[in-house]
Design a protein around this motif. Structure first.
Motif, PDB file in Angstrom:
ATOM      1  N   THR A   5       0.816  -1.216   0.000  1.00 48.40           N
ATOM      2  CA  THR A   5       0.000   0.000   0.000  1.00 48.40           C
ATOM      3  C   THR A   5       0.850   1.266   0.000  1.00 48.40           C
ATOM      4  OG1 THR A   5      -0.168  -0.197   2.413  1.00 48.40           O
ATOM      5  CG2 THR A   5      -1.996  -1.070   1.105  1.00 48.40           C
ATOM      6  N   ILE A   6       2.051   1.180   0.565  1.00 52.44           N
ATOM      7  CA  ILE A   6       2.950   2.341   0.573  1.00 52.44           C
ATOM      8  C   ILE A   6       3.349   2.697  -0.859  1.00 52.44           C
ATOM      9  CG2 ILE A   6       5.292   3.087   1.194  1.00 52.44           C
ATOM     10  CD1 ILE A   6       4.909   1.664   3.847  1.00 52.44           C
ATOM     11  N   PHE A   7       3.636   1.694  -1.654  1.00 48.04           N
ATOM     12  CA  PHE A   7       4.009   1.920  -3.054  1.00 48.04           C
ATOM     13  C   PHE A   7       2.805   2.423  -3.853  1.00 48.04           C
ATOM     14  CE2 PHE A   7       7.053  -1.075  -1.394  1.00 48.04           C
ATOM     15  CZ  PHE A   7       8.262  -0.673  -1.946  1.00 48.04           C
ATOM     16  N   GLU A   8       1.669   1.805  -3.642  1.00 49.67           N
ATOM     17  CA  GLU A   8       0.470   2.180  -4.389  1.00 49.67           C
ATOM     18  C   GLU A   8       0.043   3.612  -4.086  1.00 49.67           C
ATOM     19  OE1 GLU A   8      -1.614  -2.230  -4.789  1.00 49.67           O
ATOM     20  OE2 GLU A   8      -2.063  -0.966  -3.049  1.00 49.67           O
ATOM     21  N   SER A   9       0.049   3.987  -2.808  1.00 48.00           N
ATOM     22  CA  SER A   9      -0.345   5.343  -2.419  1.00 48.00           C
ATOM     23  C   SER A   9       0.615   6.377  -2.989  1.00 48.00           C
ATOM     24  CB  SER A   9      -0.382   5.467  -0.891  1.00 48.00           C
ATOM     25  OG  SER A   9      -1.375   4.636  -0.341  1.00 48.00           O
ATOM     26  N   PHE A  10       1.903   6.045  -2.987  1.00 45.11           N
ATOM     27  CA  PHE A  10       2.894   6.971  -3.514  1.00 45.11           C
ATOM     28  C   PHE A  10       2.680   7.225  -5.001  1.00 45.11           C
ATOM     29  CE2 PHE A  10       7.006   7.271  -5.796  1.00 45.11           C
ATOM     30  CZ  PHE A  10       7.281   8.594  -5.495  1.00 45.11           C
ATOM     31  N   VAL A  11       2.454   6.175  -5.777  1.00 38.16           N
ATOM     32  CA  VAL A  11       2.269   6.331  -7.226  1.00 38.16           C
ATOM     33  C   VAL A  11       1.007   7.142  -7.520  1.00 38.16           C
ATOM     34  CG1 VAL A  11       1.819   5.106  -9.383  1.00 38.16           C
ATOM     35  CG2 VAL A  11       3.580   4.268  -7.832  1.00 38.16           C
ATOM     36  N   ILE A  12      -0.040   6.932  -6.747  1.00 32.37           N
ATOM     37  CA  ILE A  12      -1.274   7.709  -6.929  1.00 32.37           C
ATOM     38  C   ILE A  12      -1.021   9.188  -6.645  1.00 32.37           C
ATOM     39  CG2 ILE A  12      -3.576   8.132  -5.979  1.00 32.37           C
ATOM     40  CD1 ILE A  12      -3.805   5.082  -5.574  1.00 32.37           C
ATOM     41  N   GLU A  13      -0.277   9.468  -5.565  1.00 29.14           N
ATOM     42  CA  GLU A  13       0.022  10.858  -5.220  1.00 29.14           C
ATOM     43  C   GLU A  13       0.901  11.506  -6.281  1.00 29.14           C
ATOM     44  OE1 GLU A  13       1.254  13.433  -1.242  1.00 29.14           O
ATOM     45  OE2 GLU A  13       1.579  11.269  -1.289  1.00 29.14           O
ATOM     46  N   LEU A  14       1.863  10.758  -6.792  1.00 24.12           N
ATOM     47  CA  LEU A  14       2.727  11.239  -7.867  1.00 24.12           C
ATOM     48  C   LEU A  14       1.892  11.609  -9.092  1.00 24.12           C
ATOM     49  CD1 LEU A  14       5.692  11.575  -8.940  1.00 24.12           C
ATOM     50  CD2 LEU A  14       5.505   9.203  -9.746  1.00 24.12           C
ATOM     51  N   ILE A  96      11.027   7.303  -0.062  1.00 26.48           N
ATOM     52  CA  ILE A  96      12.234   6.514   0.213  1.00 26.48           C
ATOM     53  C   ILE A  96      12.457   6.396   1.719  1.00 26.48           C
ATOM     54  CG2 ILE A  96      14.764   6.596   0.113  1.00 26.48           C
ATOM     55  CD1 ILE A  96      13.506   5.556  -2.442  1.00 26.48           C
ATOM     56  N   GLU A  97      12.241   7.488   2.421  1.00 26.92           N
ATOM     57  CA  GLU A  97      12.396   7.494   3.876  1.00 26.92           C
ATOM     58  C   GLU A  97      11.422   6.497   4.519  1.00 26.92           C
ATOM     59  OE1 GLU A  97      12.255  10.732   7.574  1.00 26.92           O
ATOM     60  OE2 GLU A  97      11.706  11.335   5.538  1.00 26.92           O
ATOM     61  N   GLU A  98      10.191   6.481   4.036  1.00 29.34           N
ATOM     62  CA  GLU A  98       9.192   5.568   4.602  1.00 29.34           C
ATOM     63  C   GLU A  98       9.511   4.112   4.292  1.00 29.34           C
ATOM     64  OE1 GLU A  98       4.321   5.273   4.965  1.00 29.34           O
ATOM     65  OE2 GLU A  98       5.221   6.463   3.366  1.00 29.34           O
ATOM     66  N   VAL A  99       9.951   3.868   3.052  1.00 25.04           N
ATOM     67  CA  VAL A  99      10.337   2.505   2.676  1.00 25.04           C
ATOM     68  C   VAL A  99      11.464   2.003   3.572  1.00 25.04           C
ATOM     69  CG1 VAL A  99      11.484   1.139   0.877  1.00 25.04           C
ATOM     70  CG2 VAL A  99       9.566   2.620   0.279  1.00 25.04           C
ATOM     71  N   ASN A 100      12.438   2.866   3.820  1.00 27.93           N
ATOM     72  CA  ASN A 100      13.584   2.458   4.616  1.00 27.93           C
ATOM     73  C   ASN A 100      13.224   2.167   6.072  1.00 27.93           C
ATOM     74  OD1 ASN A 100      16.595   2.108   4.738  1.00 27.93           O
ATOM     75  ND2 ASN A 100      16.344   3.704   6.294  1.00 27.93           N
ATOM     76  N   LEU A 101      12.139   2.759   6.562  1.00 29.98           N
ATOM     77  CA  LEU A 101      11.700   2.457   7.929  1.00 29.98           C
ATOM     78  C   LEU A 101      11.390   0.977   8.086  1.00 29.98           C
ATOM     79  CD1 LEU A 101       9.359   5.486   8.722  1.00 29.98           C
ATOM     80  CD2 LEU A 101      11.561   4.969   9.776  1.00 29.98           C
ATOM     81  N   PHE A 102      10.912   0.363   6.997  1.00 33.75           N
ATOM     82  CA  PHE A 102      10.587  -1.066   7.039  1.00 33.75           C
ATOM     83  C   PHE A 102      11.798  -1.938   6.742  1.00 33.75           C
ATOM     84  CE2 PHE A 102       6.513   0.942   6.439  1.00 33.75           C
ATOM     85  CZ  PHE A 102       5.651   0.174   7.202  1.00 33.75           C
ATOM     86  N   LEU A 103      12.749  -1.394   5.973  1.00 32.76           N
ATOM     87  CA  LEU A 103      13.923  -2.185   5.609  1.00 32.76           C
ATOM     88  C   LEU A 103      15.008  -2.120   6.678  1.00 32.76           C
ATOM     89  CD1 LEU A 103      14.279  -1.238   1.819  1.00 32.76           C
ATOM     90  CD2 LEU A 103      13.112  -3.219   2.822  1.00 32.76           C
ATOM     91  N   ASP A 104      15.015  -1.029   7.429  1.00 32.82           N
ATOM     92  CA  ASP A 104      16.071  -0.813   8.428  1.00 32.82           C
ATOM     93  C   ASP A 104      15.411  -0.302   9.713  1.00 32.82           C
ATOM     94  OD1 ASP A 104      18.220  -0.089   9.961  1.00 32.82           O
ATOM     95  OD2 ASP A 104      18.945   1.470   8.617  1.00 32.82           O
ATOM     96  N   CYS A 105      15.573  -1.015  10.792  1.00 32.58           N
ATOM     97  CA  CYS A 105      14.905  -0.639  12.040  1.00 32.58           C
ATOM     98  C   CYS A 105      15.352   0.727  12.560  1.00 32.58           C
ATOM     99  CB  CYS A 105      15.142  -1.702  13.111  1.00 32.58           C
ATOM    100  SG  CYS A 105      16.881  -1.954  13.529  1.00 32.58           S
ATOM    101  N   ASN A 106      16.555   1.201  12.140  1.00 34.99           N
ATOM    102  CA  ASN A 106      17.019   2.516  12.576  1.00 34.99           C
ATOM    103  C   ASN A 106      16.323   3.648  11.817  1.00 34.99           C
ATOM    104  OD1 ASN A 106      18.884   1.613  14.512  1.00 34.99           O
ATOM    105  ND2 ASN A 106      20.373   1.148  12.904  1.00 34.99           N
ATOM    106  N   GLY A 107      15.964   3.369  10.551  1.00 39.72           N
ATOM    107  CA  GLY A 107      15.220   4.326   9.753  1.00 39.72           C
ATOM    108  C   GLY A 107      15.883   5.665   9.563  1.00 39.72           C
ATOM    109  N   LYS A 108      17.202   5.687   9.363  1.00 40.27           N
ATOM    110  CA  LYS A 108      17.923   6.956   9.279  1.00 40.27           C
ATOM    111  C   LYS A 108      18.085   7.470   7.845  1.00 40.27           C
ATOM    112  CE  LYS A 108      20.556   6.222  13.535  1.00 40.27           C
ATOM    113  NZ  LYS A 108      21.897   6.085  14.136  1.00 40.27           N
ATOM    114  N   ILE A 109      17.745   6.654   6.864  1.00 42.47           N
ATOM    115  CA  ILE A 109      17.909   7.055   5.464  1.00 42.47           C
ATOM    116  C   ILE A 109      16.792   8.016   5.066  1.00 42.47           C
ATOM    117  CG2 ILE A 109      17.955   6.258   3.067  1.00 42.47           C
ATOM    118  CD1 ILE A 109      20.430   5.496   4.616  1.00 42.47           C
ATOM    119  N   LYS A 110      17.164   9.228   4.638  1.00 44.00           N
ATOM    120  CA  LYS A 110      16.164  10.223   4.254  1.00 44.00           C
ATOM    121  C   LYS A 110      16.388  10.776   2.854  1.00 44.00           C
ATOM    122  CE  LYS A 110      15.141  11.737   8.958  1.00 44.00           C
ATOM    123  NZ  LYS A 110      14.976  12.909   9.862  1.00 44.00           N
TER     124      LYS A 110
END
Length: 215
Positions: A5-14, A96-110
């Motif tokens: 849903t994160i990917f789908e919502s992003f593409v719709i907003e884009l 990208i920041e939101e995606v990284n929250l799920f890929l990396d528990c630290n979530g520091k990539i912005k």
């Protein structure tokens, strides 16, 4: 794994912001038509040998646009397109920041460049090179001259061809004087969509379905 849903919502907003830009450009085109009509009206009232085309155009712009006449159609169009390029890249980096929250528990990539550095295989995904070009464009729009300006000028010298631009004493927001077209925005938007679809196929489930409508 990242929720699809994160990917789908992003593409719709884009896609939504792409529609916003289309409406703005249609309005600018309508203003241009009115200026042309007013120019013809002015010409019909004066002797051809006693008028200057630049003066006729300026009078028509003042009549149609009033206080906004200093921002001619070229600058209004370029400013809108460049501005929306900044919007979609900002939107992309928050994605990208939101995606990284799920890929990396630290979530520091912005930022996109940090994301690519951390996940090396991302650099090979479709649209990556155009997204990098968009990043340079956004830095030029936000900061003016600097390293990004010089790098973008090498890869896209056509953006800096200002032949025929009327001089204005106004210190313009960076981006107003770039020779950028709607097709450039559409290419960047498609690059982001292609990248997003490919990334989704790697880190989300089920497969992303963005539909058939273009951004």
């Amino acid at each position: 794994m990242v929720p699809v849903t994160i990917f789908e919502s992003f593409v719709i907003e884009l896609r939504m912001f792409g529609k916003h830009l289309q409406l703005i450009l249609l309005n600018i085109s309508s203003i241009e038509d009115k200026i042309q009509q007013e120019s013809e009206e002015i010409r019909s009232r004066i002797y051809p040998e006693y008028h200057d085309e630049g003066d006729v155009r300026w009078k028509a712009e003042k009549k149609v646009m009033g206080e906004f006449a200093d921002f001619d159609i070229f600058r209004q169009k370029s400013g809108a397109i460049a501005g929306y390029c900044v919007i979609i890249f900002h939107l992309f980096e928050r994605f990208i920041e939101e995606v990284n929250l799920f890929l990396d528990c630290n979530g520091k990539i912005k930022q996109f460049v940090q994301f690519k550095d951390k996940y090396a295989d991302v650099s090979g995904l479709p649209g990556c090179s155009l997204i990098d070009e968009l990043r340079l464009l956004c830095n030029v729009c936000k900061h003016g001259t600097g390293p990004a300006y010089e790098e973008l000028k090498k890869t896209r010298p056509d953006y800096f061809d200002r032949t025929g631009l009327r001089f204005s004493p106004i210190k313009l927001l960076a981006g107003y004087d770039l020779n950028i077209e709607e097709e450039d925005f559409l290419k960047y938007s498609k690059a982001i969509t292609d990248f997003t679809e490919s990334l989704a196929s790697k880190v989300s489930y089920p497969k992303l379905d963005t539909g058939t409508e273009e951004a």
